[in-house]
Design a protein around this motif. Sequence first.
Motif, short mmCIF file in Angstrom:
data_model
loop_
_atom_site.label_atom_id
_atom_site.label_comp_id
_atom_site.label_asym_id
_atom_site.label_seq_id
_atom_site.Cartn_x
_atom_site.Cartn_y
_atom_site.Cartn_z
N GLU A 55 11.04 19.32 -1.24
CA GLU A 55 11.46 19.24 -2.61
C GLU A 55 10.59 17.47 -3.10
N ALA A 56 10.71 16.76 -2.15
CA ALA A 56 10.30 15.46 -2.61
C ALA A 56 8.78 15.40 -2.81
N VAL A 57 7.90 16.11 -1.99
CA VAL A 57 6.60 16.15 -1.94
C VAL A 57 6.33 16.86 -3.30
N ALA A 58 7.31 18.10 -3.65
CA ALA A 58 6.80 18.60 -5.05
C ALA A 58 7.09 17.66 -6.15
N VAL A 59 8.16 16.84 -5.92
CA VAL A 59 8.49 16.17 -7.13
C VAL A 59 7.18 14.94 -7.27
N GLY A 60 6.49 14.55 -6.12
CA GLY A 60 5.34 13.60 -6.23
C GLY A 60 5.26 12.56 -5.02
N ALA A 61 6.05 12.83 -3.91
CA ALA A 61 5.73 12.13 -2.87
C ALA A 61 4.61 12.59 -2.07
N GLN A 62 3.83 11.56 -1.20
CA GLN A 62 2.75 12.09 -0.51
C GLN A 62 3.03 12.70 0.62
N GLU A 64 8.64 6.32 -10.81
CA GLU A 64 8.17 5.55 -12.17
C GLU A 64 7.76 4.07 -12.00
N LEU A 65 8.57 3.65 -11.04
CA LEU A 65 8.28 2.09 -10.87
C LEU A 65 7.08 1.94 -10.25
N ALA A 66 6.49 2.70 -9.27
CA ALA A 66 5.23 2.49 -8.60
C ALA A 66 4.36 3.55 -8.68
N PRO A 67 3.76 3.84 -10.04
CA PRO A 67 3.10 5.10 -10.00
C PRO A 67 1.70 4.84 -9.52
N ARG A 68 1.03 3.82 -8.93
CA ARG A 68 -0.08 3.71 -8.15
C ARG A 68 -0.02 3.50 -6.63
N HIS A 69 1.36 3.51 -6.17
CA HIS A 69 1.39 3.44 -4.84
C HIS A 69 1.75 4.85 -3.91
N ALA A 70 1.33 4.85 -2.81
CA ALA A 70 1.63 5.96 -2.19
C ALA A 70 3.03 5.95 -1.50
N VAL A 71 3.71 7.02 -1.66
CA VAL A 71 5.08 7.34 -1.21
C VAL A 71 5.56 8.16 -0.10
N LEU A 72 6.02 7.67 1.03
CA LEU A 72 6.91 8.52 2.06
C LEU A 72 8.10 8.63 1.96
N ALA A 73 8.58 9.76 2.05
CA ALA A 73 10.22 10.17 2.05
C ALA A 73 10.76 10.40 3.45
N LEU A 74 11.83 9.83 3.79
CA LEU A 74 12.33 9.88 5.18
C LEU A 74 13.65 10.37 4.81
N THR A 75 14.05 11.83 5.44
CA THR A 75 14.97 12.64 5.44
C THR A 75 15.51 13.10 6.74
N HIS A 83 0.68 -1.25 -0.23
CA HIS A 83 0.06 -0.11 -0.10
C HIS A 83 0.87 1.16 0.01
N CYS A 84 1.80 1.30 0.62
CA CYS A 84 2.90 2.50 0.87
C CYS A 84 4.33 2.21 0.77
N ILE A 85 5.13 3.18 0.25
CA ILE A 85 6.54 2.85 0.16
C ILE A 85 7.17 4.09 1.06
N LEU A 86 7.77 3.45 2.06
CA LEU A 86 8.93 4.33 2.74
C LEU A 86 10.10 4.37 1.98
N LEU A 87 10.70 5.61 1.51
CA LEU A 87 12.00 5.58 0.84
C LEU A 87 12.80 6.65 1.57
N ASP A 88 14.04 5.99 1.99
CA ASP A 88 15.01 6.86 2.65
C ASP A 88 15.75 7.74 1.42
N LEU A 89 15.55 8.96 1.53
CA LEU A 89 16.19 9.70 0.56
C LEU A 89 17.83 9.52 0.69
N ALA A 90 18.35 9.20 1.58
CA ALA A 90 19.65 8.77 1.65
C ALA A 90 20.17 7.67 0.88
#
Length: 492
Positions: free
Chosen positions: A201-208, A180-191, A138-145
């Motif tokens: 900037e991550a939210v502006a790019v497309g993260a929720q 691009e890999l997951a256009p239908r999934h929610a994405v949360l960026a971790l910084t 349902h959701c992707i947690l992405l570490d921006l590092a």
Amino acid sequence: MPVPVPRQRAIPAVECGQAPAASPDSGPSKEQAPPGTHPAENPTTRRENPTEKREKPTDTSPETSTGPGTAPGTGTDRTHGGRTESAVPTNLTVLLIEDDPAGSPIVPDLLDQAGKPIRVRTARNLTEAGRLLTDDVHCILLDLALSAPAPARTGTDGGGGGNGAAEGDDELAVLRHVLELAPRHAVLALTSSSDAERGAEAVAVGAQDYLFRDELDGRLLSRAIRYAVERKRSDSAERRLAEGRLRAQENRRLERGLLPTPLLAGSPLRFAARYRPGRSRALLGGDFYDVVRTPDGTVHAMIGDVCGHGPDEAALGVELRIAWRALTLAGLCGDQLLGTLQQVLEHERSDDEIFATLCAVDISPDGRRAGLCLAGHPSPLLSRPGMPARLLPYDNNGPALGLLPGARWPRTQVELGAEWSLMLYTDGLIEGHVGGGRERLGQDGMVEMVRRQLAEGLTGEELLRATVNEVRELNGGELADDLAVVLLDRTA
């Protein structure tokens, strides 16, 4: 080479996914029990470790499986036909993408709204993320590092850290790749808390949303995950709604552009038409019609039918209609016009087997006489006050356009009278079934139907609407063929 030792199945905590499996090569555990609590009693978030899964010799489930293939009721997953199904219902599944080489967990224990553990899968790089990103995530947690992938590098290690990146690469390249890999999934960026600008900037790019990696707690992250999932669903629904509205607007513009606007300025004749394509959700079918008045006061009407029901036939029908209008306004009529129209058909059709039927009438300026040319098409229906409706003569019916090179189409003179109604139609109106049998309505059935409706006082649009609706009712539903009907009326 040492032989892998199968995992002992007498460890219930491992079986139910509540404690990590012991493995000599798996490294530090991604799940920790609260102080003073036995691992088997830890009701925390369930973690899925791809390394652990690959090292289990007894696991025979497909690669897309998200957990050991244990028996139902143990809180694990099973894979059926490439889709992961949870044996115990779980509200949310999260994919964590982070490459901490020390293996220290950056995500605390997570519980869903019902108090059940949220499943967390961990990927160390984008290659693992692509393999673990199944439909139930349902959701992707992405570490921006996370290190960005280097396009020029090959043969990278699939287990440890990232793939590396050239200096000067976009700092959010990994996020863009994940979107691009997951256009239908929610994405949360971790910084980090010192880099809030990067999170924005991550939210502006497309993260929720974005969260600070060093300030996470279970309640905050659980709530943020649910919010991100719902926001993604809302955004997707809003986008589909906007796309639907845009398509509807484009369809209306296409319909206005492709269906004709009669040119009858200055004529006393009244015009009505009904059109129904046979293809589901189609704008146009292979049927076409048009009505124009030339400067000498003559009214020319035409209706035709291209064989077939696809978009190519619909496009050809539009081309023939436009060609007919241009030739008519240029002064051509009768056999000369149909011969030129056949040349257009022969040049524009995609297959030599395609042909078109056509009925053309030219009504004199005084409205009392008409010339009739038929090219393999049903004859029009004429009705006058005090007389039963009847079909016009079709003895001189010529061949359909596109069948015989050098064919001729005789023009028949018809007396209309001072007051009349002339109905031109395609075979979709007469080839519908009657009841549940194989019997067709046919021209005789249509004539009887129209006579009855005229006796009830129906005229113009009401007459056409009643006729088409009754034909559909007799057929037991929508007609398989395209249908077009044109009605011209003259009152004394």
